[in-house]
Design an enzyme around this catalytic site. Structure first.
Site, PDB file in Angstrom:
ATOM      1  N   ASN A 216      24.679 -62.288 -83.373  1.00 53.95           N
ATOM      2  CA  ASN A 216      23.760 -61.209 -83.710  1.00 53.95           C
ATOM      3  C   ASN A 216      22.465 -61.226 -82.925  1.00 53.95           C
ATOM      4  OD1 ASN A 216      25.787 -60.762 -85.499  1.00 53.95           O
ATOM      5  ND2 ASN A 216      24.574 -61.163 -87.343  1.00 53.95           N
TER       6      ASN A 216
ATOM      7  N   SER B 151      39.433 -26.167 -48.828  1.00 54.22           N
ATOM      8  CA  SER B 151      40.536 -25.455 -49.462  1.00 54.22           C
ATOM      9  C   SER B 151      41.854 -25.858 -48.829  1.00 54.22           C
ATOM     10  CB  SER B 151      40.344 -23.944 -49.317  1.00 54.22           C
ATOM     11  OG  SER B 151      41.471 -23.240 -49.793  1.00 54.22           O
ATOM     12  N   SER B 152      42.894 -25.861 -49.654  1.00 52.82           N
ATOM     13  CA  SER B 152      44.234 -26.139 -49.143  1.00 52.82           C
ATOM     14  C   SER B 152      44.909 -24.870 -48.618  1.00 52.82           C
ATOM     15  CB  SER B 152      45.091 -26.744 -50.261  1.00 52.82           C
ATOM     16  OG  SER B 152      45.217 -25.810 -51.333  1.00 52.82           O
TER      17      SER B 152
ATOM     18  N   LYS C 184      36.967 -22.871 -45.109  1.00 48.78           N
ATOM     19  CA  LYS C 184      36.144 -22.921 -46.315  1.00 48.78           C
ATOM     20  C   LYS C 184      35.584 -24.334 -46.500  1.00 48.78           C
ATOM     21  CE  LYS C 184      36.230 -21.447 -51.184  1.00 48.78           C
ATOM     22  NZ  LYS C 184      35.672 -22.629 -51.822  1.00 48.78           N
TER      23      LYS C 184
ATOM     24  N   THR D 184      13.107 -16.107 -60.098  1.00 48.90           N
ATOM     25  CA  THR D 184      12.985 -16.430 -61.521  1.00 48.90           C
ATOM     26  C   THR D 184      13.995 -15.573 -62.268  1.00 48.90           C
ATOM     27  OG1 THR D 184      11.235 -14.768 -61.817  1.00 48.90           O
ATOM     28  CG2 THR D 184      10.542 -17.016 -61.307  1.00 48.90           C
TER      29      THR D 184
END
Length: 478
Positions: free
Chosen positions: A147, A323-324, A329, A192
């Site tokens: 403890n 990307s595949s 990309k 904003t």
């Protein structure tokens, strides 16, 4: 070289009975039971950076203290110290198989160390494993309780983890400061509510990122210093029962010599064992770092979006194809990694909050707290240099795109509201929006300003500098 046959075994017993263990094992019966009882996460106490080492340092300090006050024989203390030193220098993961998700308020973790240290100390003294001379409870755990040992070791572990995170964050803040200077003259559109606003510089925007994280460096240092107050010597419930006269001062002195850190006893051991609110502060500091990194990374994704149909104010370094199926990309993978880490840190903070609730005279959820704090700190520490080197350092600004967007902002009508009145400025903004023109073009066409004044007062670069626009506007008003 170990010449014992692989089939060699030893008998060990505890309050529940007897087990036959392979003599090749470095741990004992209570660790073996814990390994069988809690095969839950496959994350062991050995996987928490610095945790086993911290407990071993406590065991060493306790042995030194008990030897100094004359309650532990010199040879036995020396053997315990030597065994602990081996763990401190080189931790064998297989010797500490207790799953981090175990019940009992950390008893299994404490006993795992008691057994490994005790068995090795026996081996040093007798040449064989076991507990014939050095007993894990009687001698290695002398003056201690799970403890007080476990929460003390947790704080020591957190102290090291927070120091590593501070170092990584310090370097990252310095990198942001460099980009702040690099982008000081890049005027861009402020936003904003995700809508066009007054212009700022990209450097000013980066100064906000830098300042926020720099502020968190101070917070990390603050909560790290909270970790130097330990409940060690409180023993089971805070009364110090089981320690001998002189132990407390001796154990803290030894621990300081071993670690190089000036640890001190908590002012109220009952508080130290019952209440875990310090971990709310530690977890909160980690969450704040993660939150600010998440905001920064989310902004990087927005500012680099496109590049043909997004904001495209900045370009992030390409580190892998995106990307595949779509050639060319590129995705903002480094910011996305960090944002996921923040989500994990946020989840860990929720778990820590619940685990800090506790009850009566001990918080028994400390293993979960430690696991969550450790994971959050480790993930953030690992992420910062990766984000810095693979993303932030290579960020490039599209200066022309930024300038064009700033010049076309309808928010430049705010200048007219300052020089003239809000109604006239609103009318100009509405006309510019309807006709697809700039504010500058409309004020010149309307005769509100000369072309020269329009260029002077509606220059986005001027509006990013308080000194410049105040001087200009004061001259106009005068």
């Amino acid at each position: 070289m170990d010449t014992r046959p692989m089939s060699a075994t030893r008998e060990e017993h505890d309050a529940l009975g007897t087990l036959t263990l392979s003599d090749a094992l470095d741990f004992g019966i209570q660790t073996a039971r814990a390994r069988e009882n809690f095969p839950v996460s496959r994350t062991t106490i050995a996987d928490i950076p610095g945790f086993v080492r911290s407990i071993a340092q406590i065991k060493k300090a306790a042995a030194i203290a008990n030897r100094q006050i004359g309650v532990l024989p010199v040879e036995m203390a020396q053997a315990i110290v030597a065994a602990a030193d081996e763990i401190i220098a080189h931790q064998k993961a297989e010797a500490f198989p207790v799953d981090i998700y175990h019940g009992g308020g950390g008893t299994s973790a404490n006993m795992n160390l008691n057994e490994v240290v005790g068995i090795r100390a026996n081996e040093i003294l007798t040449g064989k494993k076991g507990s014939d001379i050095v007993h894990p409870n009687t001698h290695v755990n002398m003056g201690q309780s799970t403890n007080d040992v476990i929460p003390a070791a947790m704080k020591m572990t957190a102290y090291g983890l927070l120091a590593s995170l501070e170092h990584a964050l310090t370097e990252f803040v310095a990198l942001l400061a460099g980009k702040e200077q690099e982008f000081a003259a890049v005027v861009k559109l402020g936003r904003t509510c995700l809508q066009d606003a007054l212009p700022i510089t990209l450097g000013q925007q980066f100064s906000g990122y830098r300042e926020g994280l720099q502020r968190q460096l101070g917070e990390l240092a603050r909560v790290r210093e909270m970790c130097v107050l330990l409940p060690l010597a409180a023993t089971a419930v805070g009364t110090e029962f089981g320690t001998f006269p002189g132990y407390k001062s001796a154990v803290y002195s030894a621990l300081g010599s071993i670690t190089g850190v000036t640890y001190a006893p908590e002012p109220n051991f009952f508080d130290g064992l019952q209440n875990a609110d310090i971990w709310l502060s530690v977890s909160g500091a980690l969450k704040a770092v993660g939150l600010l990194l998440n905001k920064f990374c989310a902004d990087l994704r927005l500012m680099s979006s496109g590049p043909r149909a997004g904001l495209a104010e900045i370009t992030l370094p390409a580190v892998q194809p995106g990307s595949s199926i779509m050639p060319g990309k590129i995705n903002p993978v480094m910011p996305e990694m960090v944002m996921q880490i923040y989500f994990r840190v946020l989840g860990n903070d929720v778990a820590v909050t619940r685990a800090c609730e506790g009850e009566l005279d001990l918080n028994v959820w400390e293993s979960l707290i430690l696991n969550c704090i450790s994971e959050s700190a480790t993930l953030l520490t690992a992420a910062l240099p990766l984000l810095g080197e693979k993303c932030v350092r290579g960020i490039r600004a599209d200066v022309q795109r930024c300038a064009r967007d700033a010049e076309h902002s309808l928010a430049l009508s705010t200048v007219l509201a300052t020089l003239f009145d809000y109604e006239r400025a609103s009318a100009v903004a509405q006309r510019a929006a309807a006709e697809g023109k700039t504010i500058e073009a409309v004020v010149v066409e309307s005769g509100i300003m000369s072309a020269a004044d329009a260029r002077r007062y509606l220059d986005p670069a001027v509006l990013t500098s308080p000194e410049k626009f105040r001087a200009l506007f004061d001259a106009k008003m005068g």
